[in-house]
Write an enzyme that holds these catalytic residues in place. Structure first.
Site, PDB file in Angstrom:
ATOM      1  N   LYS A  93     -15.970  -2.195   3.079  1.00  0.00           N
ATOM      2  CA  LYS A  93     -15.202  -2.496   1.637  1.00  0.00           C
ATOM      3  C   LYS A  93     -16.212  -3.130   0.941  1.00  0.00           C
ATOM      4  CE  LYS A  93     -10.659  -3.734   3.865  1.00  0.00           C
ATOM      5  NZ  LYS A  93      -9.797  -4.623   4.479  1.00  0.00           N
TER       6      LYS A  93
ATOM      7  N   GLU B  72       0.515  -1.346   0.047  1.00  0.00           N
ATOM      8  CA  GLU B  72      -0.086   0.017   0.066  1.00  0.00           C
ATOM      9  C   GLU B  72       0.743   1.277   0.018  1.00  0.00           C
ATOM     10  OE1 GLU B  72      -2.826  -0.366   3.214  1.00  0.00           O
ATOM     11  OE2 GLU B  72      -3.828  -1.978   2.525  1.00  0.00           O
TER      12      GLU B  72
END
EC number: 4.2.1.11
Length: 400
Positions: A326, A195
């Site tokens: 999500k 990330e």
């Protein structure tokens, strides 16, 4: 005008170089929307099923596309019900949650395009408040995102005192840069994880010192409060055979893990702790929430997987006080909204989140604004992360 006339599906690359699904939706009046599915590295046991991209595309073309042609893109529930009907399972294991979520997001964008409205306005409705989400920025990473680094998966900057979205975004970037400076001063080399966070080969204890120092430096420069938080991804640390959390050579019982996390909250004034315990241990989550939930967010990601049934169990047992959202965990925007609505009705904070394998899709920035989410977790640097952060800045500039 918003009737769907065409859907195209293709493979594109995610940020890890893996294939994922991208969908284009076209309406009879020329409305167009495009959505791309992300993919997680540390995935919860109860998430909707992601199929290999080619397989998911083939199944969706065969089963979902014919059902969706003629459906009104402006009726998100109808779009998502058609996806559910085409799949016929509870977890999208037939067509794949990757195709489902890509189509669901693309249809919402096509409807917004027909209306000439930003996506956040189209999605927002009665949800939309006056606030904007605070970005949580991943600045040091390990776990499933960088195997040779820290056991704790994410150390997150949380600029809770920032007067604007823009200043919060730039503060997180500054903390990311300050971490690099502190590591350099200590002679510690660091690559980056999935990330974009620094992934130094240091202990968790050293990482706390590094992040704490970096946050202090930036806080002094910007003049507003910055705290930090964690994603412990404890389901990845928990060993069923040992019935313990494994940190290299050290193990912790459930009680010891609860004490450890509670001590960290007190020592570092943590603003946020995600998945501090195993995804099946509602009772331990409830105990930790009772101890420290009055002063920090205890967030369920793998615990809840954006699923209303699992969230309801958490509400009933007092497990956690916030939920990570999500869309690809559950497969459609409608199911995502159901989880957000249930959380809001029961006083749970919502944090809209990216995945470790991301694309340039910016839907979650609009979703966070549309639903008045308190926080958005979408990294700090890297094109697929800054795409969402920059979109958030644009939305705030447009909406104020």
């Amino acid at each position: 005008m918003t009737r769907i006339t065409g859907i195209s599906l293709r493979r594109v690359l995610d940020s890890r170089g893996n294939p994922t699904v991208e969908a284009d939706v076209l309406t009879e009046s020329g409305g167009f929307g495009r959505g791309a599915a992300p993919s997680g590295a540390s995935t919860g046991e109860y998430e909707a099923i992601e199929l290999p991209a080619n397989e998911s595309i083939a199944k969706a073309r065969e089963h979902a596309v014919p059902r969706l042609e003629g459906v009104y893109a402006g009726d998100q529930r109808a779009v998502d019900n058609a996806l559910r009907a085409a799949d016929g399972t509870d977890d999208f294991s037939a067509i794949g949650a990757n195709s489902a979520v890509a189509i669901s997001m693309a249809a919402a964008k096509a409807a917004a395009d027909v209306l000439g409205a930003p996506l956040y306005q189209h999605l927002g409705g009665a949800f939309r408040g006056e606030n904007f989400p605070i970005p949580l920025g991943n600045v040091v990473g390990g776990g499933e995102h960088a195997k040779e680094a820290t056991h704790i998966q994410e150390f997150l900057a949380a600029p809770v005192g920032a007067p604007s979205v823009s200043e919060a975004v730039f503060a997180n970037a500054a903390v990311h840069a300050a971490v690099a400076d502190v590591l350099d001063e200590r002679g510690v080399p660091a690559a980056k994880g999935d990330e974009g966070a620094w992934a130094p080969p240091i202990s968790d204890a050293d990482a706390f010192e590094v992040v704490d120092e970096a946050v202090d430096r930036v806080e002094e420069d910007v003049g507003f409060e910055i705290r930090f938080g964690l994603d412990m991804a404890a389901a990845e640390l928990y060993d069923d055979d040992q019935e313990a959390y494994v940190y290299g050579e050290e193990t912790k019982s459930t009680d010891e893990q609860i004490d450890y996390v509670a001590d960290l909250v007190d020592e570092y004034d943590l603003a946020y702790v995600e998945d501090p315990l195993d995804e099946n241990d509602y009772e331990a989550f409830a105990e930790l929430t009772d101890r420290v939930g009055d002063r920090t967010m205890i967030c369920g990601d793998d615990l809840f997987v954006t699923n209303v049934e699992r969230l309801q169990e958490g509400i009933d047992t007092g497990a956690a006080n916030s939920i990570l959202i999500k869309p690809n965990q559950i497969g459609t925007l409608s199911d995502t909204f159901d989880a957000i609505e249930l959380a809001a009705r029961n006083g749970y904070e919502t944090i809209i989140s990216h995945r470790s394998g991301e694309t340039e899709d910016t839907t979650i920035a609009h979703l966070a604004v549309a639903t008045d989410a308190g926080f958005i977790k979408t990294g700090t640097v890297g094109g697929e992360r800054t795409a969402k952060l920059n979109e958030l800045v644009r939305i705030a500039d447009d909406a104020v």
